[in-house]
Design a protein around this motif. Structure first.
Motif, PDB file in Angstrom:
ATOM      1  N   VAL A 234       0.862  -1.185   0.000  1.00 50.20           N
ATOM      2  CA  VAL A 234       0.000   0.000   0.000  1.00 50.20           C
ATOM      3  C   VAL A 234       0.896   1.232   0.000  1.00 50.20           C
ATOM      4  N   VAL A 235       0.824   2.014  -1.085  1.00 49.48           N
ATOM      5  CA  VAL A 235       1.759   3.113  -1.329  1.00 49.48           C
ATOM      6  C   VAL A 235       0.978   4.357  -1.741  1.00 49.48           C
ATOM      7  N   GLU A 236       1.428   5.517  -1.257  1.00 50.24           N
ATOM      8  CA  GLU A 236       0.921   6.804  -1.725  1.00 50.24           C
ATOM      9  C   GLU A 236       1.970   7.432  -2.641  1.00 50.24           C
ATOM     10  N   ARG A 237       1.533   7.886  -3.796  1.00 54.28           N
ATOM     11  CA  ARG A 237       2.458   8.435  -4.774  1.00 54.28           C
ATOM     12  C   ARG A 237       3.316   9.565  -4.185  1.00 54.28           C
ATOM     13  N   GLU A 238       2.711  10.407  -3.374  1.00 54.58           N
ATOM     14  CA  GLU A 238       3.443  11.563  -2.857  1.00 54.58           C
ATOM     15  C   GLU A 238       4.579  11.166  -1.924  1.00 54.58           C
ATOM     16  N   SER A 239       4.595   9.921  -1.457  1.00 54.77           N
ATOM     17  CA  SER A 239       5.663   9.472  -0.565  1.00 54.77           C
ATOM     18  C   SER A 239       6.901   9.008  -1.325  1.00 54.77           C
ATOM     19  N   ILE A 240       6.792   8.847  -2.642  1.00 56.35           N
ATOM     20  CA  ILE A 240       7.894   8.312  -3.445  1.00 56.35           C
ATOM     21  C   ILE A 240       8.831   9.443  -3.860  1.00 56.35           C
ATOM     22  N   PRO A 241      10.107   9.378  -3.484  1.00 59.03           N
ATOM     23  CA  PRO A 241      11.054  10.450  -3.848  1.00 59.03           C
ATOM     24  C   PRO A 241      11.264  10.523  -5.363  1.00 59.03           C
ATOM     25  N   ILE A 242      11.152  11.730  -5.897  1.00 60.16           N
ATOM     26  CA  ILE A 242      11.415  11.983  -7.316  1.00 60.16           C
ATOM     27  C   ILE A 242      12.338  13.198  -7.388  1.00 60.16           C
ATOM     28  N   ARG A 243      13.508  13.012  -7.951  1.00 58.54           N
ATOM     29  CA  ARG A 243      14.476  14.099  -8.013  1.00 58.54           C
ATOM     30  C   ARG A 243      13.998  15.200  -8.957  1.00 58.54           C
ATOM     31  N   PRO A 244      14.453  16.451  -8.718  1.00 63.00           N
ATOM     32  CA  PRO A 244      14.012  17.564  -9.582  1.00 63.00           C
ATOM     33  C   PRO A 244      14.325  17.340 -11.053  1.00 63.00           C
ATOM     34  N   GLU A 245      15.518  16.792 -11.361  1.00 60.23           N
ATOM     35  CA  GLU A 245      15.884  16.538 -12.754  1.00 60.23           C
ATOM     36  C   GLU A 245      14.930  15.516 -13.384  1.00 60.23           C
ATOM     37  N   THR A 246      14.599  14.493 -12.595  1.00 64.91           N
ATOM     38  CA  THR A 246      13.678  13.463 -13.083  1.00 64.91           C
ATOM     39  C   THR A 246      12.308  14.064 -13.365  1.00 64.91           C
ATOM     40  N   ALA A 247      11.803  14.830 -12.411  1.00 67.06           N
ATOM     41  CA  ALA A 247      10.477  15.428 -12.576  1.00 67.06           C
ATOM     42  C   ALA A 247      10.432  16.337 -13.800  1.00 67.06           C
ATOM     43  N   ALA A 248      11.476  17.151 -13.983  1.00 65.67           N
ATOM     44  CA  ALA A 248      11.483  18.107 -15.094  1.00 65.67           C
ATOM     45  C   ALA A 248      11.545  17.406 -16.446  1.00 65.67           C
ATOM     46  N   ILE A 249      12.465  16.444 -16.572  1.00 63.28           N
ATOM     47  CA  ILE A 249      12.639  15.784 -17.863  1.00 63.28           C
ATOM     48  C   ILE A 249      11.434  14.904 -18.193  1.00 63.28           C
TER      49      ILE A 249
END
Length: 330
Positions: A234-249
């Motif tokens: 059971v996972v919430e998306r907002e809890s998963i770390p996403i680096r700024p470079e990853t999010a932008a690209i």
């Protein structure tokens, strides 16, 4: 169609594995990325194979790290590799680049390449690599070991490998979408973090299960771990770390960072009472990690495991969202 076989089709492969062996602890199974063979005297041999068929820029580097990651995620120390290289044409420069990358990555991990095979295959339009890693352990950890009540951890972040691929193989598309070169340069450096050996070493004493999310990213990694263990994650998306470079690209290219290649991160389930100790061990080694969910008893029919992401129960691994990009690029 590109990508892994679906579980039903894969069953035709898993049911046809030749003679049985009493020494086989873990064999071919959906969600299990490595085999475990009893060597006696409490020692286990862990074996895992992985191909690199599409990523072009760092194929040799990825090949070594991805194959060794599955061994490390099983609680073993990678020691030996065999590598198979298929080349589309005679090209000394390509072969030199690949073997330089293989040599450097293996040396970085302290792993010896002991053999393999190399040939020209004109039907290919890019090099194809397949590596098999071997390692030994006295504390084998299966993917299918997660228990209800455990806590789910993720190291580093989502789409480490996928971000590196986007920043290199699809750099032109990213620049056209407005991504600055400095961001692409930082993202390309993510390839230096593909190995999960350091975190696996620090988690192996506490983890009930570990899994290296590769094709299909964190979502597929969680689906596979859940299926192998017969539990719900059971996972919430907002809890998963996403680096700024990853999010932008990923936003610029139009892909979901949770559904593209995830090598470089490690999923691990640990008993709730061991969470702080595990996170402290990672922090002392300067390895980022986060609690992203919990393990519960399966709510599905026949105790089938699943990822429950933001309330949605996912039992089928998604196709990696980088595959259409390669198809469009071919």
């Amino acid at each position: 169609m590109i990508g892994k076989l679906d579980p039903d089709t894969l069953g035709r492969v898993l049911d046809r594995t030749g003679a049985s062996s009493a020494d086989l602890l873990t064999g071919a199974a959906y969600g299990e990325d490595a085999a475990a063979i009893d060597l006696g005297d409490g020692e286990t041999l862990v074996v895992s194979s992985d191909p690199i068929s599409l990523a072009a820029d760092r194929a040799g580097t990825l090949g070594v790290y991805v194959a060794c990651n599955d061994v490390a995620a099983s609680g073993a120390t990678p020691e030996f590799l065999t590598n198979v290289i298929f080349l589309p044409e005679e090209n000394d420069e390509t072969l030199a680049t690949l073997t330089d990358q293989l040599d450097a990555a293996a040396d970085d991990l302290g792993v010896t390449i002991v053999g393999g095979h190399t040939e020209y295959v004109p039907a290919l339009d890019r090099p194809l690599l397949s590596l098999t890693a071997f390692g030994r352990t006295d504390h084998y950890i299966p993917t299918g070991g997660a228990q209800p009540g455990d806590t789910l951890l993720l190291t580093k972040g989502a789409a480490i490998e996928g971000t590196g691929i986007l920043a290199t193989d699809f750099a032109d598309e990213a620049r056209e979408a407005g991504i600055e070169q400095a961001t692409l340069d930082r993202a390309a450096d993510f390839f230096e973090e593909i190995s999960v050996h350091p975190e696996a070493e620090r988690l192996r004493s506490a983890a009930t299960a570990m899994h290296d999310p590769t094709e299909g990213g964190v979502v597929t990694g969680c689906v596979e771990l859940a299926a192998a263990s017969g539990v719900d994650l059971v996972v919430e998306r907002e809890s998963i770390p996403i680096r700024p470079e990853t999010a932008a690209i990923c936003e610029a290219i139009g892909v979901d960072p949770l559904r593209i290649f995830g090598s470089g991160a490690l999923l691990a389930t640990v008993p709730s009472e061991a969470v702080d100790t595990a996170l402290d061990a990672l922090d002392r080694a300067d390895i980022d990690a986060a609690v992203i969910g919990e393990v519960r008893e399966s709510s599905g029919d026949d105790n089938d495991g699943a990822l429950v992401l933001d309330g949605e129960r996912i039992t089928t691994a998604p196709t990696d969202q980088l595959y259409p990009l390669w198809e469009d690029d071919s």
